[in-house]
Scaffold this motif. Structure first.
Motif, short mmCIF file in Angstrom:
data_model
loop_
_atom_site.label_atom_id
_atom_site.label_comp_id
_atom_site.label_asym_id
_atom_site.label_seq_id
_atom_site.Cartn_x
_atom_site.Cartn_y
_atom_site.Cartn_z
N GLY A 20 9.45 -39.05 -37.53
CA GLY A 20 9.31 -37.76 -37.97
C GLY A 20 10.57 -37.46 -38.93
O GLY A 20 10.80 -38.44 -39.38
N GLU A 21 10.91 -36.26 -38.84
CA GLU A 21 11.92 -35.98 -40.18
C GLU A 21 13.32 -36.02 -39.71
O GLU A 21 13.59 -35.52 -38.47
CB GLU A 21 11.65 -34.53 -40.59
N VAL A 22 13.98 -36.76 -40.20
CA VAL A 22 15.56 -36.96 -39.84
C VAL A 22 16.36 -35.69 -40.08
O VAL A 22 16.59 -35.32 -41.40
CB VAL A 22 16.22 -38.09 -40.43
N VAL A 23 16.53 -34.77 -39.14
CA VAL A 23 17.36 -33.64 -39.52
C VAL A 23 18.59 -33.63 -39.30
O VAL A 23 19.46 -32.71 -39.98
CB VAL A 23 16.85 -32.33 -38.55
N ALA A 24 19.26 -34.68 -38.59
CA ALA A 24 20.75 -34.68 -38.57
C ALA A 24 21.16 -36.05 -38.11
O ALA A 24 20.58 -36.73 -37.31
CB ALA A 24 21.21 -33.83 -37.55
N ILE A 25 22.28 -36.64 -38.74
CA ILE A 25 22.93 -37.71 -38.56
C ILE A 25 24.48 -37.41 -38.39
O ILE A 25 25.06 -37.14 -39.33
CB ILE A 25 22.67 -39.04 -39.53
N SER A 26 24.91 -37.64 -37.42
CA SER A 26 26.46 -37.35 -37.33
C SER A 26 27.11 -38.38 -36.21
O SER A 26 26.71 -39.03 -35.36
CB SER A 26 26.77 -35.90 -36.62
N ARG A 27 28.53 -38.66 -36.94
CA ARG A 27 29.20 -39.63 -35.99
C ARG A 27 29.56 -39.07 -34.58
O ARG A 27 29.64 -37.98 -34.53
CB ARG A 27 30.69 -39.78 -36.96
N HIS A 28 29.46 -40.22 -33.52
CA HIS A 28 29.83 -39.62 -32.07
C HIS A 28 30.21 -40.79 -31.62
O HIS A 28 29.90 -42.00 -31.50
CB HIS A 28 28.26 -39.17 -31.91
N GLY A 29 31.14 -40.33 -30.58
CA GLY A 29 31.73 -41.27 -29.51
C GLY A 29 32.93 -42.03 -29.84
O GLY A 29 33.34 -42.22 -31.48
N ASP A 30 33.82 -42.47 -29.10
CA ASP A 30 34.94 -43.20 -29.42
C ASP A 30 34.73 -44.71 -29.24
O ASP A 30 34.65 -45.27 -28.10
CB ASP A 30 36.10 -42.76 -28.55
N THR A 31 34.34 -45.43 -30.22
CA THR A 31 33.92 -46.73 -30.22
C THR A 31 35.01 -47.54 -31.18
O THR A 31 35.44 -47.37 -32.10
CB THR A 31 32.60 -47.11 -30.81
N ASN A 32 35.40 -48.71 -30.43
CA ASN A 32 36.57 -49.58 -31.41
C ASN A 32 35.95 -50.67 -32.07
O ASN A 32 36.66 -51.00 -32.70
CB ASN A 32 37.39 -49.86 -30.01
N TRP A 33 34.74 -51.06 -31.47
CA TRP A 33 34.27 -52.27 -32.28
C TRP A 33 32.93 -52.20 -33.04
O TRP A 33 32.48 -53.06 -33.37
CB TRP A 33 34.12 -53.57 -31.22
N SER A 34 32.61 -50.73 -33.10
CA SER A 34 31.49 -50.67 -33.71
C SER A 34 31.47 -49.00 -34.06
O SER A 34 32.48 -48.32 -33.90
CB SER A 34 30.21 -50.52 -32.62
N THR A 35 30.33 -48.39 -34.83
CA THR A 35 30.54 -47.02 -35.20
C THR A 35 29.42 -46.32 -34.57
O THR A 35 28.12 -46.90 -34.68
CB THR A 35 30.22 -46.96 -36.84
N GLY A 36 29.46 -45.22 -34.04
CA GLY A 36 28.47 -44.50 -33.15
C GLY A 36 27.99 -43.51 -33.69
O GLY A 36 28.69 -42.91 -34.61
N TYR A 37 26.75 -43.13 -34.01
CA TYR A 37 26.02 -42.02 -34.39
C TYR A 37 24.97 -41.37 -33.62
O TYR A 37 24.32 -41.93 -32.76
CB TYR A 37 25.13 -42.43 -35.86
N LYS A 38 24.88 -40.12 -33.72
CA LYS A 38 23.79 -39.26 -32.91
C LYS A 38 22.86 -38.84 -34.11
O LYS A 38 23.15 -38.47 -35.12
CB LYS A 38 24.41 -38.05 -32.47
#
Length: 385
Positions: A20-38
């Motif tokens: 479907g349509e991607v309506v939001a991508i935002s950084r999320h979470g305290d990750t030390n060895w990766s980057t987290g997104y919602k």
């Protein structure tokens, strides 16, 4: 559209369970060895929320696969506490990057009550190794460091390998502390076999059981919506279940020894039970070494580590020989106690028999004194061999 800097790679788009349509991508979470997104995707006016880790570092492929395999297995065992994994893979546009995809869950950083957590962890520990060996079918990661999960026949072999690796990891930051190097040699000669080999000898055995592998307060939280426990970021393998207490001996953790003691009371521990606390102290050293290797600011725990190593060396100066000697003494004491019991029992039986035969002076009493083989006088039972 509210989007962050992440562009969904075609491999990620293909792995999503909805299109479907991607309506939001935002950084999320305290990750030390990766980057987290919602990620929020709209389908027919309904929002679907996902969480993705992007791994852009050495061993990215194995990091993603290890987490996926660990979470998949735990979701089978405790689905109420594990967000089901969806997929892992490599970027199509950049084969140095990997991703791990799951469903989004809004979490409270408080850890759940001990009673609830014990129920979940004990379920994990009930899962036995499919090979009957210690290890795992893929590498898993304790933070950023790969755990060598090659299958082993004994827990002593598996843990010794892991502890040596953790010490070497820390020594790179400590610039090869000479005192620690000397302590480690004595420690592996005396303490490690002394505390671990009795688990699998002398008629005792332990089964390789699934361990979470990185059980500390940051990885055990609560779902904000349901208030149910939520576990994540494991480092699974089949090992000794007491290993999961390695992060609970220090005051720097809020999930602490209160949990350990309650688990011991509710679920039980391995034999020899009287050495349980020292085994946990041994496992805690592995975590301390690893912490120093990951976070140079925590090299301050080195003095504590050396103190613990010295304490255990002092307590078990004879190593495995000391355990064998102590076991022999216990066996001898038990033998003497049983022999005395048999002797006293026979005295009573023979005394009872003598009362049934009146006036027969030729039948020896149970207190007869006869020469022993050494020529000394010794009490002997009637009918003794």
């Amino acid at each position: 559209m509210d989007t962050d800097t992440l562009t969904l790679d075609p491999a990620i788009t293909a792995a999503l369970p909805v299109q479907g349509e991607v309506v939001a991508i935002s950084r999320h979470g305290d990750t030390n060895w990766s980057t987290g997104y919602k990620i929020i995707i709209e389908v027919d006016d309904d929002d679907h929320e996902f969480f993705i880790k992007i791994l852009d570092r050495e061993d990215a492929r194995e990091l993603a696969e290890g987490e996926f395999e660990s979470m998949t297995l735990m979701h089978e065992l405790i689905p109420e506490a594990i967000v089901p994994p969806i997929a892992w893979g490599m970027f199509e546009t950049d084969n140095s990057k990997a991703f791990y995809l799951t469903y989004f869950r809004d979490l409270d950083k408080k850890h759940p009550p001990d009673d609830s957590l014990i129920r979940l962890i004990s379920k994990i520990h009930e899962k036995e190794s499919p090979t009957g060996k210690f290890g795992f079918h893929v590498p898993t990661f304790y933070g950023c460091r790969k755990v060598d999960n090659t299958w082993c026949q004994s827990w002593e072999e598996f843990f010794s390998r892991e502890l040596r690796s953790s010490i070497n990891f820390a020594q790179a930051v400590l610039q090869h502390d000479e005192e620690l190097e000397g302590l480690a040699k004595t420690f592996f000669d005396l303490v490690v076999p002394r505390l671990l080999r009795p688990l699998e000898t002398g008629g005792r055995s332990i089964k390789p059981q699934l361990v979470f592998g990185d059980l500390w307060d940051a990885n055990v939280q609560v779902d904000n919506r349901t208030r149910a426990a939520a576990l994540f970021d494991p480092c699974c393998f089949y090992g000794h279940f007491e290993y999961d207490f390695q992060c609970m001996t220090s005051d720097r953790y809020s999930l602490n020894y209160n949990f350990v003691n309650l688990y011991r009371e509710r679920v039980g521990v391995s034999e020899p039970a009287e050495e349980f606390d020292d085994r946990v102290a041994l496992y805690a050293l592995r975590n301390d070494f690893h912490t120093m290797g990951m976070w140079p600011q925590w090299t301050s725990v080195l003095d504590h580590v050396k103190s613990e190593m010295n304490r255990l060396i002092k307590k078990y100066p004879d190593g495995l020989q000391g355990f064998a000697a102590n076991a022999a003494l216990k066996n001898n004491a038990a033998f003497e106690q049983n022999a005395a019991l048999e002797y006293n029992t026979s005295l009573g039986e023979n005394a009872a028999d003598s009362t049934t035969i009146q006036g027969n002076e030729d039948i020896p009493s149970s207190n007869s004194i006869v020469p022993s083989q050494s020529g000394n006088l010794a009490p002997t039972k009637v009918d003794s061999a």
